[in-house]
Design a protein around this motif. Structure first.
Motif, PDB file in Angstrom:
ATOM      1  N   GLY A 116      16.776 -27.947 -19.852  1.00  0.00           N
ATOM      2  CA  GLY A 116      16.310 -26.624 -19.428  1.00  0.00           C
ATOM      3  C   GLY A 116      16.403 -26.454 -17.922  1.00  0.00           C
ATOM      4  N   PHE A 117      15.711 -25.449 -17.371  1.00  0.00           N
ATOM      5  CA  PHE A 117      15.761 -25.111 -15.935  1.00  0.00           C
ATOM      6  C   PHE A 117      17.198 -24.771 -15.526  1.00  0.00           C
ATOM      7  CE2 PHE A 117      12.461 -28.395 -16.511  1.00  0.00           C
ATOM      8  CZ  PHE A 117      11.352 -27.603 -16.285  1.00  0.00           C
ATOM      9  N   GLY A 118      17.931 -24.129 -16.418  1.00  0.00           N
ATOM     10  CA  GLY A 118      19.352 -23.869 -16.211  1.00  0.00           C
ATOM     11  C   GLY A 118      20.106 -24.477 -17.368  1.00  0.00           C
ATOM     12  N   GLY A 119      21.405 -24.631 -17.202  1.00  0.00           N
ATOM     13  CA  GLY A 119      22.203 -25.177 -18.296  1.00  0.00           C
ATOM     14  C   GLY A 119      22.595 -24.085 -19.275  1.00  0.00           C
ATOM     15  N   SER A 120      22.628 -24.424 -20.553  1.00  0.00           N
ATOM     16  CA  SER A 120      23.271 -23.544 -21.538  1.00  0.00           C
ATOM     17  C   SER A 120      22.369 -23.163 -22.694  1.00  0.00           C
ATOM     18  CB  SER A 120      24.482 -24.266 -22.132  1.00  0.00           C
ATOM     19  OG  SER A 120      25.351 -24.669 -21.130  1.00  0.00           O
ATOM     20  N   THR A 121      22.865 -22.159 -23.454  1.00  0.00           N
ATOM     21  CA  THR A 121      22.255 -21.876 -24.759  1.00  0.00           C
ATOM     22  C   THR A 121      23.227 -22.341 -25.840  1.00  0.00           C
ATOM     23  OG1 THR A 121      23.226 -19.656 -24.908  1.00  0.00           O
ATOM     24  CG2 THR A 121      21.033 -19.837 -23.914  1.00  0.00           C
ATOM     25  N   ILE A 122      22.647 -22.702 -26.979  1.00  0.00           N
ATOM     26  CA  ILE A 122      23.464 -23.046 -28.150  1.00  0.00           C
ATOM     27  C   ILE A 122      23.235 -21.955 -29.189  1.00  0.00           C
ATOM     28  CG2 ILE A 122      21.633 -24.629 -28.982  1.00  0.00           C
ATOM     29  CD1 ILE A 122      23.841 -26.208 -30.409  1.00  0.00           C
ATOM     30  N   ASN A 123      24.326 -21.514 -29.812  1.00  0.00           N
ATOM     31  CA  ASN A 123      24.260 -20.423 -30.781  1.00  0.00           C
ATOM     32  C   ASN A 123      24.882 -20.877 -32.088  1.00  0.00           C
ATOM     33  OD1 ASN A 123      23.776 -17.741 -28.911  1.00  0.00           O
ATOM     34  ND2 ASN A 123      24.844 -19.380 -27.837  1.00  0.00           N
ATOM     35  N   LEU A 124      24.155 -20.689 -33.160  1.00  0.00           N
ATOM     36  CA  LEU A 124      24.682 -20.980 -34.494  1.00  0.00           C
ATOM     37  C   LEU A 124      25.110 -19.641 -35.083  1.00  0.00           C
ATOM     38  CD1 LEU A 124      24.944 -23.402 -36.460  1.00  0.00           C
ATOM     39  CD2 LEU A 124      22.800 -22.633 -37.491  1.00  0.00           C
ATOM     40  N   VAL A 125      26.402 -19.532 -35.391  1.00  0.00           N
ATOM     41  CA  VAL A 125      26.959 -18.220 -35.734  1.00  0.00           C
ATOM     42  C   VAL A 125      27.747 -18.312 -37.047  1.00  0.00           C
ATOM     43  CG1 VAL A 125      28.453 -16.350 -34.895  1.00  0.00           C
ATOM     44  CG2 VAL A 125      27.185 -17.742 -33.261  1.00  0.00           C
ATOM     45  N   ALA A 126      27.545 -17.332 -37.917  1.00  0.00           N
ATOM     46  CA  ALA A 126      28.306 -17.294 -39.173  1.00  0.00           C
ATOM     47  C   ALA A 126      29.791 -17.341 -38.824  1.00  0.00           C
ATOM     48  CB  ALA A 126      27.968 -16.025 -39.937  1.00  0.00           C
ATOM     49  N   TYR A 127      30.498 -18.277 -39.419  1.00  0.00           N
ATOM     50  CA  TYR A 127      31.865 -18.581 -38.994  1.00  0.00           C
ATOM     51  C   TYR A 127      32.769 -17.346 -38.933  1.00  0.00           C
ATOM     52  CZ  TYR A 127      35.809 -21.580 -38.123  1.00  0.00           C
ATOM     53  OH  TYR A 127      36.876 -22.185 -37.534  1.00  0.00           O
ATOM     54  N   HIS A 128      32.714 -16.534 -39.992  1.00  0.00           N
ATOM     55  CA  HIS A 128      33.632 -15.392 -40.049  1.00  0.00           C
ATOM     56  C   HIS A 128      33.253 -14.287 -39.058  1.00  0.00           C
ATOM     57  CE1 HIS A 128      30.315 -14.392 -42.697  1.00  0.00           C
ATOM     58  NE2 HIS A 128      30.625 -13.129 -42.548  1.00  0.00           N
ATOM     59  N   GLN A 129      32.099 -14.405 -38.417  1.00  0.00           N
ATOM     60  CA  GLN A 129      31.708 -13.376 -37.439  1.00  0.00           C
ATOM     61  C   GLN A 129      31.785 -13.890 -35.996  1.00  0.00           C
ATOM     62  OE1 GLN A 129      28.845 -10.483 -38.317  1.00  0.00           O
ATOM     63  NE2 GLN A 129      28.169 -11.505 -40.183  1.00  0.00           N
ATOM     64  N   ALA A 130      32.285 -15.100 -35.853  1.00  0.00           N
ATOM     65  CA  ALA A 130      32.263 -15.737 -34.525  1.00  0.00           C
ATOM     66  C   ALA A 130      33.018 -14.918 -33.480  1.00  0.00           C
ATOM     67  CB  ALA A 130      32.823 -17.155 -34.624  1.00  0.00           C
ATOM     68  N   GLU A 131      34.219 -14.424 -33.843  1.00  0.00           N
ATOM     69  CA  GLU A 131      35.020 -13.668 -32.876  1.00  0.00           C
ATOM     70  C   GLU A 131      34.262 -12.420 -32.407  1.00  0.00           C
ATOM     71  OE1 GLU A 131      37.791 -14.231 -31.291  1.00  0.00           O
ATOM     72  OE2 GLU A 131      37.977 -16.198 -32.247  1.00  0.00           O
ATOM     73  N   LYS A 132      33.718 -11.692 -33.390  1.00  0.00           N
ATOM     74  CA  LYS A 132      32.997 -10.454 -33.070  1.00  0.00           C
ATOM     75  C   LYS A 132      31.768 -10.764 -32.222  1.00  0.00           C
ATOM     76  CE  LYS A 132      34.547  -6.920 -35.957  1.00  0.00           C
ATOM     77  NZ  LYS A 132      35.375  -7.491 -37.058  1.00  0.00           N
ATOM     78  N   PHE A 133      31.107 -11.852 -32.552  1.00  0.00           N
ATOM     79  CA  PHE A 133      29.910 -12.258 -31.802  1.00  0.00           C
ATOM     80  C   PHE A 133      30.276 -12.542 -30.340  1.00  0.00           C
ATOM     81  CE2 PHE A 133      27.406 -15.931 -30.221  1.00  0.00           C
ATOM     82  CZ  PHE A 133      26.170 -15.317 -30.114  1.00  0.00           C
ATOM     83  N   MET A 134      31.377 -13.241 -30.131  1.00  0.00           N
ATOM     84  CA  MET A 134      31.754 -13.570 -28.747  1.00  0.00           C
ATOM     85  C   MET A 134      32.130 -12.313 -27.965  1.00  0.00           C
ATOM     86  SD  MET A 134      33.574 -17.283 -28.953  1.00  0.00           S
ATOM     87  CE  MET A 134      34.564 -17.116 -30.402  1.00  0.00           C
ATOM     88  N   GLU A 135      32.788 -11.388 -28.645  1.00  0.00           N
ATOM     89  CA  GLU A 135      33.130 -10.106 -27.982  1.00  0.00           C
ATOM     90  C   GLU A 135      31.845  -9.370 -27.582  1.00  0.00           C
ATOM     91  OE1 GLU A 135      36.984  -9.544 -30.754  1.00  0.00           O
ATOM     92  OE2 GLU A 135      35.577  -7.842 -30.712  1.00  0.00           O
ATOM     93  N   HIS A 136      30.912  -9.332 -28.533  1.00  0.00           N
ATOM     94  CA  HIS A 136      29.624  -8.671 -28.264  1.00  0.00           C
ATOM     95  C   HIS A 136      28.934  -9.314 -27.055  1.00  0.00           C
ATOM     96  CE1 HIS A 136      25.257  -7.940 -28.773  1.00  0.00           C
ATOM     97  NE2 HIS A 136      25.136  -9.253 -28.808  1.00  0.00           N
ATOM     98  N   MET A 137      28.939 -10.633 -27.006  1.00  0.00           N
ATOM     99  CA  MET A 137      28.248 -11.324 -25.911  1.00  0.00           C
ATOM    100  C   MET A 137      28.927 -11.047 -24.570  1.00  0.00           C
ATOM    101  SD  MET A 137      25.538 -12.765 -26.977  1.00  0.00           S
ATOM    102  CE  MET A 137      25.050 -13.954 -25.735  1.00  0.00           C
ATOM    103  N   ALA A 138      30.259 -11.130 -24.560  1.00  0.00           N
ATOM    104  CA  ALA A 138      30.981 -10.916 -23.298  1.00  0.00           C
ATOM    105  C   ALA A 138      30.704  -9.502 -22.772  1.00  0.00           C
ATOM    106  CB  ALA A 138      32.476 -11.121 -23.518  1.00  0.00           C
TER     107      ALA A 138
END
Ligand code: GLA
Length: 405
Positions: free
Chosen positions: A360-382
């Motif tokens: 913590g205190f910086g670093g990253s988040t980990i995301n568990l994402v339904a495989y078939h929605q991964a592309e859409k999820f990354m677009e949404h995040m960006a």
């Protein structure tokens, strides 16, 4: 360590070696980074924690020497680091070499004999992202020495070395011995580097299994695996550098330990939430907050293991969100950047769970994402991250891999 593109060939580490030492290295070893999936700051409280080893590695190209000298070169730093085995001291100009020296010191302490070596180090684990490049470097170092100067480890130290096969290969490490390697590497970090970390990172780098989560019981030092198939694991680096050598990590650990002591427990693993609440007045507010996080987090990991066994990934994801909230509100090791990443992730239907991962205190988040929605999820995040913060962000898509061996 540097962050090179994820799938650059192992030839690069050979290239670094050859460029520096002028000959082709006879051996290669590698150790993966890790992601903590659930169980924040539970490891040094003798709790349970779930992690995965991922396809980002420290690679080392190595060759033996006979003069007792060790020469290290890293693709990330211009200067090489040279030292005698007899004087393994920290060099403030090359703190990256401390992880190697720490492991070598622990090996010697356990009676492992070696006569020096040359090594080139290369990494594609993003630095400061909380993916444990330091533990991977420790594990790679221990395996490098085993490869060059075979030895076996037991509870009491070095024992009869393993035999090479007709092609010169050593047998893979047995499960029990792998745990001795993990303990040795943790001791290197605690005693030489000076970070009071738990054993999560080292165990994860050694016990990874493709498509599987590693369940670690940090009281009994046992490990088992549970399949996690059909979802994508995506990491977002908040860009705030996380360095455990800073005082915050040690401060959390101290509060947890003093809370356990005041409650008459060996560690927070033994404390029930009911008992904690009954004795709130005996603790400082900060001790109570830290203990509250750890006790509830251990319960979440136990529930999470059950959810995974039942293949209920949505339920598992709920524990990830709850874990983040507890880290943010009680342990207070989140940052505004990490909170933003989790909140944006939560808005996307494909995201099963998201949380900060590691110290913590910086670093990253980990995301568990339904495989078939991964592309859409990354677009949404960006898109939404840029709209909210004005900054661009690159996702790190991770595959779950085999541990080092
Ligand atoms: C860092 C430490 C681990 C563990 C996590 C938090 O990664 O190295 O031992 O304590 O933080 O869960």
């Amino acid at each position: 360590m540097p962050s090179a593109p994820p799938h650059t060939k192992a030839d690069d580490v050979k290239g670094v070696f050859k460029h520096h030492f002028g000959y082709t290295p006879p051996h290669l070893v590698k150790a993966p980074g890790r992601l903590e999936l659930l169980g924040n700051h539970t490891d040094y409280n003798e709790g349970v924690v779930m992690s995965v080893a991922v396809d980002r590695y420290i690679q080392m190209a190595i060759a033996p020497r006979t003069d007792g000298k060790i020469e290290l070169v890293s693709s990330a730093f211009p200067e090489s680091e040279i030292f005698w085995m007899s004087e393994m001291k920290k060099n403030p100009a090359a703190p990256w070499a401390d992880y190697v020296k720490g492991v070598l010191a622990q090996l010697r302490k356990r009676g492992v004999n070696f006569s020096g070596f040359n090594a080139a180090i290369w990494s594609n684990i993003p630095m400061g992202a909380g993916m444990s490049s330091s533990a991977a470097l420790e594990v790679a170092t221990a395996l490098a020495v085993r490869k060059l100067f075979p030895f076996s480890l037991s509870e009491t130290g070095a024992t009869v070395p393993p035999k090479r096969d007709e092609r010169g290969h050593l047998p893979p490490l047995e499960k029990a011995e792998r745990m001795f390697f993990a303990k040795l590497c943790r001791a290197a970090e605690n005693e030489f580097v000076g970070v009071p970390c738990g054993i999560l990172d080292q165990v994860s780098s050694l016990f990874g299994k493709p498509w599987n989560v590693i369940n670690i019981d940090c009281r009994f030092l046992t490990v088992d695996h549970a399949p996690l198939v059909g979802e994508a694991i995506i990491v977002f680096n908040s860009g705030v550098k996380h360095a455990l050598v800073g005082g915050e990590y040690a401060e959390l650990r101290q509060n947890c330990e003093s809370a356990a002591k005041k409650l008459g427990a060996k560690s927070l693993r033994s404390v029930e939430m009911k008992l904690l609440k009954q004795h709130q007045a005996a603790l400082t507010p900060r001790e109570y907050e830290c203990a509250h996080h750890v006790v509830s987090e251990i319960a979440r990991v136990v529930a999470g293991e059950r959810a995974l066994r039942d293949e209920d990934h949505r339920q598992f994801g709920q524990y990830m969100f709850a874990s983040h909230e507890s880290s943010r509100d009680s342990l207070k090791n989140s940052t505004p950047g990490l909170d933003t990443l989790v909140e944006l992730a939560r808005k996307h239907p494909g995201c099963l769970g998201a949380r900060l991962t590691g110290g913590g205190f910086g670093g990253s988040t980990i995301n568990l994402v339904a495989y078939h929605q991964a592309e859409k999820f990354m677009e949404h995040m960006a898109r939404s991250y840029e709209a909210q913060t004005g900054h661009k962000m690159k996702p790190i898509v991770c595959q779950v891999v085999e541990g080092a061996n």
